[in-house]
Structure formats: structure tokens, C-alpha cells
Design a protein around this motif. Structure first.
Motif, PDB file in Angstrom:
ATOM      1  N   ASP A 108     -16.210 -62.553 -27.021  1.00 40.16           N
ATOM      2  CA  ASP A 108     -16.817 -61.894 -25.860  1.00 40.16           C
ATOM      3  C   ASP A 108     -15.829 -60.902 -25.261  1.00 40.16           C
ATOM      4  N   ASP A 109     -15.813 -59.707 -25.825  1.00 41.43           N
ATOM      5  CA  ASP A 109     -14.932 -58.647 -25.327  1.00 41.43           C
ATOM      6  C   ASP A 109     -15.751 -57.528 -24.692  1.00 41.43           C
ATOM      7  N   PHE A 110     -16.902 -57.896 -24.146  1.00 36.00           N
ATOM      8  CA  PHE A 110     -17.837 -56.922 -23.582  1.00 36.00           C
ATOM      9  C   PHE A 110     -17.205 -56.135 -22.440  1.00 36.00           C
ATOM     10  N   GLN A 111     -17.542 -54.855 -22.367  1.00 36.71           N
ATOM     11  CA  GLN A 111     -17.104 -53.994 -21.282  1.00 36.71           C
ATOM     12  C   GLN A 111     -18.318 -53.330 -20.640  1.00 36.71           C
ATOM     13  N   GLU A 315      -8.441 -55.376  -8.070  1.00 37.61           N
ATOM     14  CA  GLU A 315      -7.111 -55.719  -8.576  1.00 37.61           C
ATOM     15  C   GLU A 315      -7.180 -56.584  -9.828  1.00 37.61           C
ATOM     16  N   LEU A 316      -8.069 -57.557  -9.832  1.00 42.08           N
ATOM     17  CA  LEU A 316      -8.091 -58.556 -10.897  1.00 42.08           C
ATOM     18  C   LEU A 316      -9.089 -58.249 -11.999  1.00 42.08           C
ATOM     19  N   PHE A 317     -10.128 -57.486 -11.690  1.00 45.92           N
ATOM     20  CA  PHE A 317     -11.209 -57.262 -12.659  1.00 45.92           C
ATOM     21  C   PHE A 317     -11.599 -55.786 -12.688  1.00 45.92           C
ATOM     22  N   ALA A 318     -10.669 -54.967 -13.076  1.00 46.88           N
ATOM     23  CA  ALA A 318     -10.924 -53.525 -13.146  1.00 46.88           C
ATOM     24  C   ALA A 318     -12.116 -53.252 -14.065  1.00 46.88           C
ATOM     25  N   GLY A 319     -12.973 -52.359 -13.630  1.00 44.80           N
ATOM     26  CA  GLY A 319     -14.135 -51.994 -14.433  1.00 44.80           C
ATOM     27  C   GLY A 319     -15.394 -52.745 -14.071  1.00 44.80           C
ATOM     28  N   ARG A 320     -15.269 -53.853 -13.308  1.00 45.25           N
ATOM     29  CA  ARG A 320     -16.475 -54.553 -12.836  1.00 45.25           C
ATOM     30  C   ARG A 320     -17.025 -53.802 -11.609  1.00 45.25           C
ATOM     31  N   ILE A 321     -18.291 -54.016 -11.322  1.00 43.82           N
ATOM     32  CA  ILE A 321     -18.933 -53.294 -10.225  1.00 43.82           C
ATOM     33  C   ILE A 321     -19.368 -54.257  -9.135  1.00 43.82           C
ATOM     34  N   THR A 322     -19.225 -53.841  -7.883  1.00 51.57           N
ATOM     35  CA  THR A 322     -19.836 -54.553  -6.766  1.00 51.57           C
ATOM     36  C   THR A 322     -20.826 -53.603  -6.090  1.00 51.57           C
ATOM     37  N   ILE A 323     -21.978 -54.149  -5.718  1.00 47.73           N
ATOM     38  CA  ILE A 323     -23.066 -53.353  -5.158  1.00 47.73           C
ATOM     39  C   ILE A 323     -23.472 -53.968  -3.827  1.00 47.73           C
ATOM     40  N   ALA A 324     -23.583 -53.136  -2.808  1.00 48.13           N
ATOM     41  CA  ALA A 324     -24.003 -53.610  -1.492  1.00 48.13           C
ATOM     42  C   ALA A 324     -25.490 -53.362  -1.295  1.00 48.13           C
ATOM     43  N   GLU A 325     -26.160 -54.346  -0.732  1.00 45.05           N
ATOM     44  CA  GLU A 325     -27.505 -54.101  -0.200  1.00 45.05           C
ATOM     45  C   GLU A 325     -27.360 -54.073   1.307  1.00 45.05           C
ATOM     46  N   ASP A 326     -27.388 -52.887   1.859  1.00 43.09           N
ATOM     47  CA  ASP A 326     -27.214 -52.715   3.301  1.00 43.09           C
ATOM     48  C   ASP A 326     -28.418 -51.989   3.895  1.00 43.09           C
ATOM     49  N   LEU A 327     -28.847 -50.919   3.186  1.00 41.95           N
ATOM     50  CA  LEU A 327     -30.045 -50.155   3.554  1.00 41.95           C
ATOM     51  C   LEU A 327     -29.948 -49.575   4.963  1.00 41.95           C
TER      52      LEU A 327
END
Length: 595
Positions: A108-111, A315-327
């Protein structure tokens, strides 16, 4: 006092010599761990007091699979509590289970794909299935069985609605009772890991919805966890004043308390580290950063928490995404933490979904505002096209008094011509406007009515409306530039250059670097009448190939198949562009051209 020999970690920590346990209960007089390994006897494994209200014990007899609880001796009497950090439980009101986190992730080397090349598909595990027994919720395995469909559709990221253990057998998931434990009805933690690995094998990322604006409120062992509370509120894990109040109960976590902040951070990092998920979508961040959901009463410690979590993920998981639901149209959510922002990678965009839905749902053509459509296409946060996730359907937009787009268009005929033409018009805007496109489960085969956690998708419609499925697949293919001539749809740049309110035609130009195989022209007719010999500007002369026509009869037998085709742009200025061409376009249709 701290002991150098104590094993680090929270909850049940499996190690070669047994299982170590640690819990935070600052107001308890004494604490024991009880479980199947000691006959549930509170005298067998008393816990040692550590600094700051933590308690620790090491049980050589305990092993993976054992059930356990914490027995707290307090001023309010003896309290039996499920471990807040339990990685597995027998049920929302049952026992914690010592969980073995080991899993074979080999290979599992998925990017995660670059954000400008993402196509997201939001789904609910419990209803994304074709189980004959609709009384039973779907599982991760039933989602895995449909990964081939999603891959063929062009999806490369699945956004899964919350999977933390909740009260009852069915739920949307936004009432988490145990945020570290995966819902048993979905298959539990190992099933989630198998699902993530399987999705990665198909080239599909998994994004997980997390809920930190409130907890529970049902089946919540965290409530008055160690007996202490103020104002009859929730105790150590929650605010004990009016800041506790949310639309979902008086269970907002105390973002100003270090142990609670660590609890939420640890949860976010767990999904990324132990489950290999590729990103997190944070539910209703406006109720984390403010007291009442508006900007009038800010909650600074909530904002600081979001910054801290995003900083640690970066810092720990470069390349992962975080998405806000704020609207709430807040540009600071996706600004870097170093610039004072919350550090999210992207956010759901209300500035897109509401005007686009209104444009296709409005019953009369004169009610469709091209100015609002233009603004929806062009809006961006922080001058980055991919700081926003755009969609016409999501779990919120198709419930809570609203329905699926085809249902809203034609309540009496949600599978009919009007519903199909105008809902696909909205879909074409999702795939061609700048932003990260997102679909909601079943949208690609005209799932009707409204979202409920007790009604599974009608997969027979995937066959019945196979042409509409193909339309979505063709749009995704163009959006991702699979054939090498629509790179512009992945680009930062957009110009709406033609906007005719009477004819209801809007045209815009998308590009990345510019030049052949990059520039894309999108023409949309929001009117019930087709047009022939209609002149618009083009950014360059020469042949422009028609790559997509939503009126093609291959998508539906009763589409008109209006004779649209390739055009040749001549060097005569028009619409502020150097060239022009005449084209034909069907009613409620979208054309996509490139060179």
C-alpha cells in the motif's frame, strides 16, 4: 508519579508482555481496570496515579480481544466507563475491546492525486449497497463490491460519511458516541482497513468525515466521565457553560482544555496513521470556531485547535488533504497557519452549490440568473481555484427539507426529460467550473427523493439510466484530461466572457498554461429552446473540436441530439476575444470544445 517503565499511549496499549491501560480521570479518587481477563474484579488491577489526573496499569494477563472497562471511584459513587480511546467496542453502550492494530499494509504505497486532479464521490456506508435485506445496514464490504463502478465512473477519491461508533443501528454518523471506534454495523476497524487498502488498489483515495463540533449526544460515556461537572453539564470533556450548546445537544468539547485538545488531535492522526486514509473532512467547522455558528461570537480556542490539527497533519502526513465544511464564505479557513489561517487544504463552497441548484430548479427560464451562475463559476478563496469543493448534491443538500436535484426540478416526474436535462446541466457545471468536483452517491443514475439512512440506493437505476451514467463518466474523463486535450479543466484560470440574459447562454474559457490541448471553451444553454447559428468569441483561431454535447442521444433516447459539431474560429474579435465562431446548441445543454 510518573514511572519511567510506564508504556506511552492512551487507552489499551497492546505489548509483548500484556496490555497497558491509561485513562484521564482527574476527579476520581481511585481507578481500576476491569475486564474478562480478571473476572471484572475491581481489586485485581488497581491503576497508579500519574501526573495531571492520568491513571495507569499494566495487566500481563490481558490480551487482544479481551473486553474491559474502567471502574472509577468518585464522590458520586462507583462509575463504570468505556475507554474514551477504545479502538473497538461491543456496542455504543457495551464494553471496550483490547484491539490489535496490526494489519498487513504491504504494497500500500498509494499517493493522493494532486488536488486539481481530484474527483470526489461522497457516500454513506449504511445505504451504499444493494443488500436484499434492507433492514440491515450496508458494510464496508458492500462498498468494496462497487469500487469497479466508481473507478469506471472516473472517481479517484471517496469521501465517507462518519464511521465512528454511534447510538442505534442506523445513522448518518454525525452523532459519534466513540470517535476512536469504527461502527460495528459497518464491519468494525479491520473491515475499514481492508476497504481502504482495496480502494487504494483501485487507485481511489479514501477521505473520512470527522465530527469535532459536538459529540453524541446519545450513548455518551464521556458525559460526566469522572463524576465532576458544573451547571449540571458534561464534565471534563465538555464546556460546562453556555459554550456547550450546539444545534445537536450541549456536548461541545472543551477546546481550551489541553487533555481534550490532545484527545481530538490523537483521533485525527489515528485515521491517517493507523487506517491510511488520505484526508479528513471536518464537519461544521463554524461550530468549532464560533459559539453559535455566526462570526459574532468567536471561540478562539476552537480556531487554535483547527490550526494545531492542520499543522500536525501537514508536518506528519505531507500530501494528505483536510477539507472544511463551514459554508460561511470564510477565506481564512484555507489560508496557511503561518499567515493566521486555519490551514485547511480546501472547503465546501456554498457560493457554488446554492446558485447552481437554484438555476436548474427554477421552473421558468426567466428565473435563471446568469449573473449568479457567473459568480458561482468564478468564485475562489485566496485566489486558488482548488481551495473549494464544488457540487450540486451532498448529504446536506438532499435532506433536511431538500431533495435530490431531479426531485426538486420535477417532483411529479423526477426521472423525466426536464429532470434529466436540467440535473445534468448542473452536473456539467460541477465538472467544468474551477474547483474540486464532488458527487453524492447515486447522483450519476438519478437517485430520487431525499437522503435517508434507512433507504439503500436503487442500483437498478444504474442500468435503467446507463446513458446518464455514461454522461457523468464522460464529464469526469474530460475533467481529468484522460485523453490529453482538456488540460485547461485542471488549470487555475477561468474567464466568463459571454453572458446573454435573454438567450440564457453563458460561455467561459478554462486554461492552465495556454496553447493547444490546454484551452477549453464551455458553452451552456440554460433555456428551453435550442439555438442555431449562435455566435460567441473564441480565444484562438482554427478548428475547435466538440468534445462533449450533453444533448447527445446516446445519453438518453429522448434527448434531441441537436446537431452541434466542431467549429472553426475566424480571426474576427468578439466577446473581447480575438476570434469568433457560430455554433448550434440544444436546450438545457452544455458543449465543451478544445483544440
Amino acid at each position: 508519579m510518573n514511572d519511567a517503565a510506564h508504556i506511552e499511549g492512551m487507552g489499551a496499549i497492546l505489548h509483548p508482555g500484556g496490555v497497558a491501560f491509561r485513562v484521564w480521570a482527574p476527579h476520581a479518587r481511585n481507578v481500576s481496570v476491569i475486564g474478562s481477563f480478571n473476572g471484572w474484579d475491581g481489586t485485581k488491577h488497581p491503576m497508579q496515579s500519574e501526573d495531571n489526573g492520568y491513571w495507569y496499569a499494566d495487566a500481563a494477563q490481558a490480551k487482544a480481544g479481551d473486553e474491559y472497562k474502567f471502574l472509577l471511584f468518585t464522590e458520586q459513587g462507583e462509575l463504570k466507563r468505556i475507554d474514551p480511546y477504545a479502538r473497538e467496542v461491543t456496542g455504543s453502550t457495551g464494553n471496550a475491546i483490547v484491539h490489535d492494530p496490526q494489519f498487513d499494509w504491504s504494497g500500500d504505497d498509494f499517493q493522493l492525486a494532486p488536488w486539481n486532479e481530484l474527483v470526489i464521490y461522497e457516500l454513506h456506508v449504511g445505504t451504499f449497497n444493494d443488500e436484499e435485506d434492507v433492514k440491515r445496514a450496508g458494510e464496508f464490504a458492500s462498498v468494496s463490491a462497487r469500487l469497479g463502478h466508481l473507478k469506471k465512473l472516473g472517481v479517484n477519491a471517496i469521501q465517507v460519511m462518519p464511521v465512528g461508533e454511534f447510538a442505534g443501528e442506523r445513522s448518518w454518523g454525525y452523532n459519534p458516541a466513540h470517535i476512536f471506534s469504527v461502527e460495528l454495523n459497518y464491519g468494525g476497524p479491520r473491515a475499514l482497513k481492508r476497504f481502504v487498502k482495496r480502494a487504494h488498489e483501485e487507485g481511489i483515495a479514501v477521505l473520512l468525515d470527522v465530527v469535532y463540533n459536538h459529540l453524541g449526544p446519545d450513548d455518551l460515556d464521556l458525559w460526566q466521565f469522572d463524576g465532576w461537572r458544573e451547571n449540571e453539564r458534561g464534565g471534563i470533556y465538555f464546556y460546562n457553560d453556555e459554550r456547550a450548546i450546539t444545534p445537536w445537544g450541549e456536548t461541545r468539547p472543551d477546546y481550551g482544555r489541553g487533555e481534550v485538545r490532545q484527545f481530538l488531535l490523537d483521533n485525527a492522526l489515528m485515521w491517517l496513521e493507523e487506517f491510511h486514509v488520505d484526508g479528513l473532512r471536518f464537519d461544521c467547522t463554524q461550530f468549532i470556531r464560533t459559539v453559535n455558528g455566526s462570526d459574532e461570537e468567536e471561540l478562539p480556542e476552537g480556531w487554535a485547535l483547527l490550526q494545531w490539527i492542520n499543522s500536525r497533519i501537514t508536518e506528519l502526513f505531507a500530501g494528505r488533504i483536510t477539507i472544511a465544511e463551514d459554508l460561511r464564505n470564510n477565506i481564512w479557513l484555507t489560508k496557511p497557519v503561518g499567515a493566521g489561517g486555519a490551514g485547511f487544504g480546501s472547503q465546501w463552497d456554498a457560493m457554488f452549490v446554492h446558485p447552481i441548484r437554484q438555476a436548474v430548479i427554477a421552473p421558468w427560464d426567466e428565473q435563471r440568473s446568469l449573473a449568479e451562475i457567473r459568480d458561482a463559476i468564478c468564485y475562489r478563496y485566496n485566489d486558488d481555484a482548488f481551495d473549494r469543493v464544488i457540487y450540486s448534491e451532498s448529504h446536506d443538500e438532499v435532506a433536511n427539507g431538500k431533495a435530490r436535484v431531479p426531485q426538486e426540478i420535477a417532483p411529479d416526474d423526477p426521472k423525466g426529460w426536464q429532470a434529466r436535462k436540467r440535473s445534468t446541466l448542473a452536473a456539467a457545471m460541477v465538472f467544468t467550473a474551477p474547483g474540486i468536483p464532488m458527487l453524492f452517491q447515486g447522483q450519476e443514475f438519478l437517485e430520487g427523493e431525499w437522503f435517508r439512512d434507512s433507504v439503500p440506493l436503487d442500483w437498478d437505476q444504474c442500468v435503467e439510466f446507463h446513458g446518464i451514467v455514461r454522461l457523468y463518466r464522460d464529464l469526469a474523463r474530460l475533467r481529468l484530461n484522460r485523453d490529453g486535450f482538456t488540460r485547461g479543466l485542471c488549470g487555475q484560470f477561468t474567464e466568463v466572457y459571454h453572458q446573454h440574459e435573454d438567450s440564457k447562454v453563458i460561455a467561459f474559457h478554462r486554461w492552465d498554461q495556454g496553447g493547444a490541448s490546454d484551452q477549453v471553451v464551455v458553452v451552456a444553454n440554460f433555456h428551453s429552446e435550442p439555438l442555431d447559428g449562435y455566435v460567441i468569441g473564441f480565444p484562438a483561431e482554427g478548428a475547435w473540436k466538440l468534445r462533449f454535447n450533453s444533448d447527445w442521444q446516446g445519453y438518453s433516447d429522448d434527448f434531441a441530439g441537436h446537431p452541434s459539431g466542431d467549429v472553426v474560429a475566424v480571426p474576427e474579435p468578439y466577446d473581447g476575444l480575438p476570434c469568433q465562431a457560430a455554433l448550434s446548441i440544444g436546450s438545457y445543454s452544455v458543449l465543451i470544445f478544445s483544440q
